[in-house]
Motif scaffolding. Sequence first.
Motif, PDB file in Angstrom:
ATOM      1  N   THR A  52     -14.610  -7.741  -4.710  1.00 17.55           N
ATOM      2  CA  THR A  52     -14.294  -7.578  -6.254  1.00 17.55           C
ATOM      3  C   THR A  52     -13.315  -6.349  -6.319  1.00 17.55           C
ATOM      4  O   THR A  52     -12.713  -5.918  -7.367  1.00 17.55           O
ATOM      5  N   VAL A  53     -13.052  -5.630  -5.046  1.00 15.98           N
ATOM      6  CA  VAL A  53     -12.227  -4.521  -5.239  1.00 15.98           C
ATOM      7  C   VAL A  53     -10.839  -4.845  -5.074  1.00 15.98           C
ATOM      8  O   VAL A  53     -10.626  -5.645  -4.238  1.00 15.98           O
ATOM      9  N   ASP A  54     -10.116  -4.678  -6.100  1.00 16.53           N
ATOM     10  CA  ASP A  54      -8.767  -5.129  -6.296  1.00 16.53           C
ATOM     11  C   ASP A  54      -7.591  -3.888  -6.161  1.00 16.53           C
ATOM     12  O   ASP A  54      -7.501  -3.209  -7.311  1.00 16.53           O
ATOM     13  N   VAL A  55      -7.147  -3.729  -4.881  1.00 13.79           N
ATOM     14  CA  VAL A  55      -6.344  -2.502  -4.542  1.00 13.79           C
ATOM     15  C   VAL A  55      -5.223  -3.167  -3.589  1.00 13.79           C
ATOM     16  O   VAL A  55      -5.457  -4.293  -3.146  1.00 13.79           O
ATOM     17  N   ASP A  56      -4.138  -2.309  -3.480  1.00  8.06           N
ATOM     18  CA  ASP A  56      -3.178  -2.700  -2.394  1.00  8.06           C
ATOM     19  C   ASP A  56      -3.532  -2.243  -1.135  1.00  8.06           C
ATOM     20  O   ASP A  56      -3.409  -0.921  -1.175  1.00  8.06           O
ATOM     21  N   PRO A  57      -4.065  -2.997  -0.206  1.00  9.53           N
ATOM     22  CA  PRO A  57      -4.663  -2.007   0.833  1.00  9.53           C
ATOM     23  C   PRO A  57      -3.431  -1.573   1.980  1.00  9.53           C
ATOM     24  O   PRO A  57      -3.709  -0.781   2.961  1.00  9.53           O
ATOM     25  N   SER A  65      -8.588   4.575  -2.812  1.00 10.63           N
ATOM     26  CA  SER A  65      -9.294   3.823  -3.964  1.00 10.63           C
ATOM     27  C   SER A  65     -10.124   3.038  -3.344  1.00 10.63           C
ATOM     28  O   SER A  65     -11.481   2.835  -3.915  1.00 10.63           O
ATOM     29  N   GLY A  66      -9.763   2.144  -2.393  1.00 10.19           N
ATOM     30  CA  GLY A  66     -10.747   1.282  -1.789  1.00 10.19           C
ATOM     31  C   GLY A  66     -11.922   2.198  -1.073  1.00 10.19           C
ATOM     32  O   GLY A  66     -12.991   1.493  -1.144  1.00 10.19           O
ATOM     33  N   LEU A  67     -11.783   2.790  -0.440  1.00 12.86           N
ATOM     34  CA  LEU A  67     -12.758   3.627   0.190  1.00 12.86           C
ATOM     35  C   LEU A  67     -13.721   4.453  -0.848  1.00 12.86           C
ATOM     36  O   LEU A  67     -14.808   4.560  -0.440  1.00 12.86           O
ATOM     37  N   GLY A  68     -13.177   4.770  -1.773  1.00 15.27           N
ATOM     38  CA  GLY A  68     -13.915   5.263  -2.977  1.00 15.27           C
ATOM     39  C   GLY A  68     -14.895   4.367  -3.426  1.00 15.27           C
ATOM     40  O   GLY A  68     -15.876   4.571  -3.897  1.00 15.27           O
ATOM     41  N   ALA A  69     -14.346   3.108  -3.678  1.00 14.77           N
ATOM     42  CA  ALA A  69     -14.941   2.055  -4.337  1.00 14.77           C
ATOM     43  C   ALA A  69     -16.236   1.506  -3.322  1.00 14.77           C
ATOM     44  O   ALA A  69     -17.404   1.402  -3.725  1.00 14.77           O
ATOM     45  N   LEU A  70     -15.913   1.842  -1.703  1.00 19.30           N
ATOM     46  CA  LEU A  70     -16.903   1.468  -0.938  1.00 19.30           C
ATOM     47  C   LEU A  70     -18.238   2.321  -0.953  1.00 19.30           C
ATOM     48  O   LEU A  70     -19.352   1.963  -0.866  1.00 19.30           O
ATOM     49  N   GLY A 119     -15.602  -2.725   4.314  1.00 15.85           N
ATOM     50  CA  GLY A 119     -14.378  -1.953   4.476  1.00 15.85           C
ATOM     51  C   GLY A 119     -13.385  -2.881   5.328  1.00 15.85           C
ATOM     52  O   GLY A 119     -12.129  -2.894   4.840  1.00 15.85           O
ATOM     53  N   THR A 120     -13.852  -3.809   6.024  1.00 17.99           N
ATOM     54  CA  THR A 120     -12.775  -4.857   6.557  1.00 17.99           C
ATOM     55  C   THR A 120     -12.347  -5.768   5.266  1.00 17.99           C
ATOM     56  O   THR A 120     -11.124  -6.296   5.346  1.00 17.99           O
ATOM     57  N   VAL A 121     -13.259  -6.046   4.377  1.00 15.57           N
ATOM     58  CA  VAL A 121     -12.807  -6.773   3.335  1.00 15.57           C
ATOM     59  C   VAL A 121     -11.688  -6.367   2.653  1.00 15.57           C
ATOM     60  O   VAL A 121     -10.831  -6.806   2.070  1.00 15.57           O
ATOM     61  N   ILE A 122     -11.801  -4.833   2.444  1.00 19.24           N
ATOM     62  CA  ILE A 122     -10.846  -4.174   1.566  1.00 19.24           C
ATOM     63  C   ILE A 122      -9.522  -4.184   2.278  1.00 19.24           C
ATOM     64  O   ILE A 122      -8.504  -4.420   1.541  1.00 19.24           O
ATOM     65  N   ALA A 123      -9.458  -3.731   3.866  1.00 17.52           N
ATOM     66  CA  ALA A 123      -8.531  -3.801   4.350  1.00 17.52           C
ATOM     67  C   ALA A 123      -7.609  -4.916   4.545  1.00 17.52           C
ATOM     68  O   ALA A 123      -6.272  -5.093   4.484  1.00 17.52           O
ATOM     69  N   LEU A 124      -8.244  -6.290   4.544  1.00 20.60           N
ATOM     70  CA  LEU A 124      -7.830  -7.512   4.364  1.00 20.60           C
ATOM     71  C   LEU A 124      -7.430  -8.274   3.102  1.00 20.60           C
ATOM     72  O   LEU A 124      -7.494  -9.238   3.078  1.00 20.60           O
TER      73      LEU A 124
END
Length: 582
Positions: A52-57, A65-70, A119-124
């Motif tokens: 559900t994390v919607d960022v530009d990785p 922002s993704g790391l913060g959501a994590l 974290g892999t989900v966010i990076a990809l």
Amino acid sequence: MAPSLTSAPTGADEGAGNTGGAGRPSRRRLLPAAEAATAVAASLVYPWICTTVDVDPVVRIGQVSGLGALQLYGALLGLPLLAVLLFTAHRGPLGRHLLVRRLVCAALAGLAGGVLAGGTVIALHGTPWPLGGQDGDPSTLVAMANSMMHAHHLPGVYPPGFPAAIALWAKLKYGGLGGGGFALHDLQIVCTALAGPAAYLAWRLLLRPVWALAIAVLSVITFLDPIRPYSHTAMIVLLPVTAAALRRLARAGELSTRAAVLRGAGYGAGFGALFLWYSGWFLWSAPGVLVLALAAFPWRAGRAAVLRALAFAGSAVAGFVAVGSPLLYELVRFGAGAPDRYAYLGVYADPGYVLGWATDRPGQLTYHNWPVPGELGGQTGIAVLLVVGAGLGVGLGLRHVAVRVAAATLAGSWLLRFWFVSALERTQTVQLYPRTTWIIMYCLIVLGVLGAMAAVQRGSALLRRPDGPLGGAVLPRTRVQLAAGLVCSLALFAAMGGSWSVNRYMPEDPQAGTMGTDAWRAHTVKKLDGSCPEHSPVKQCEDIDIAFFGPGQDLEDKLWCGALPTAEWPVVCGRPAPWTKG
């Protein structure tokens, strides 16, 4: 009372003693199943939520922002668990707390793998491709899977388990040939998530929940590589399963002949499956473990015990050969001595450094500035701490089978490492010796945790004695409260260490030469509809390439020095770079 080091308790020892009568056997079967289900569920829920994390990785602010959501999701999942654990540690019956502790430890082990998978989900995010895209080791794995799907042959002497899983999932979900990259994307996430439960449940064969959690969290966060999550998971699981098998071998006289055969075959099949998943750790651990197996054999326990131990060992070998036969056949067919000539920063550095490693994407690191020397004989504080912990483990806990296996594995790996290193220039082969860094460091971590466990058990026994410092007035509630605090500290380490690990894989331009290259490449390959991924950093993406695996040729019989500027080849590798000839 905590188990003694000689008892090596099974996973059903804690929380099973609170029921009585006929219900006890069923409870003993139910609790381990509940632990396993809890660990697996926690590990898979975390990355699912991270979808559900919607960022530009690809943009650094998006990564932050993704790391913060994590971390936010980890806190929302983990803090309620810790609150229940602490509440039951201070209030209510101890039996209830022991049950809660089992399930909370299992859940936290799952979350330890889940944070890396999330974290892999966010990076990809925004790309269907795996870490690595169509380059490097991931491309080789996909090519192996393509070859399995197309020609139905195995990838030579490389363990076929993970490529076979890619091929199977590609067939089931992505239509077979051409879907290997998408299948690898899914498996990188799922296998990373499941590493936490696998590590915890393997150590639960030998240890109580808190100590099993300690080893699982430290090892998963330190070693796991989402690009190739299968290899380190096999290493982490192999050691406790080996210890459990040797313990059963030593006690084979307690079994009937039929039970010895069945249990031996089960262990052998398990080792065969790990061998197919990743076989390298068997080489490094073999010297020490074989010597230890001879020492564990019940030679003096009587004829019946010897015969049952032989039945156990024989069926274990048969089970291993039966399951591992595909790879064993390839090793016999092609030979196990294929030369590995690929050198990188870890090969140029001091081989006596075994508490860290650098890949072939070291960024700004060179053998001049890495590893950073510590204050005491060049060793850092963590190095000294691990060495002291290992000394405690060997000194206080040598009667525990896990201590003996870890020490024997460390000694054997150390000897093999420096045997290969000493012949490096003469043979012009690396033979993957830097990978012994991981298993040596893992053994040090295991010995350190077991050393702490031995010290706690010895200290508790001393305090409980009537003539001890406190006259035996050590309350059980105090011990469980201290254990609950340790679990909280492990959870905090998992959160902090998980963020560090994930941050290394966030997309970064390949020119930086870091591990972020793999996620960057995943965003530069076209999707099936021909368009670029949503957050592609390039305007012209790569076309989809369906490659097949073929063994490389050893043409030069010399080291290939990766991650080196052309000018440094002569002073590091002893020869000019090949592309400067002529």
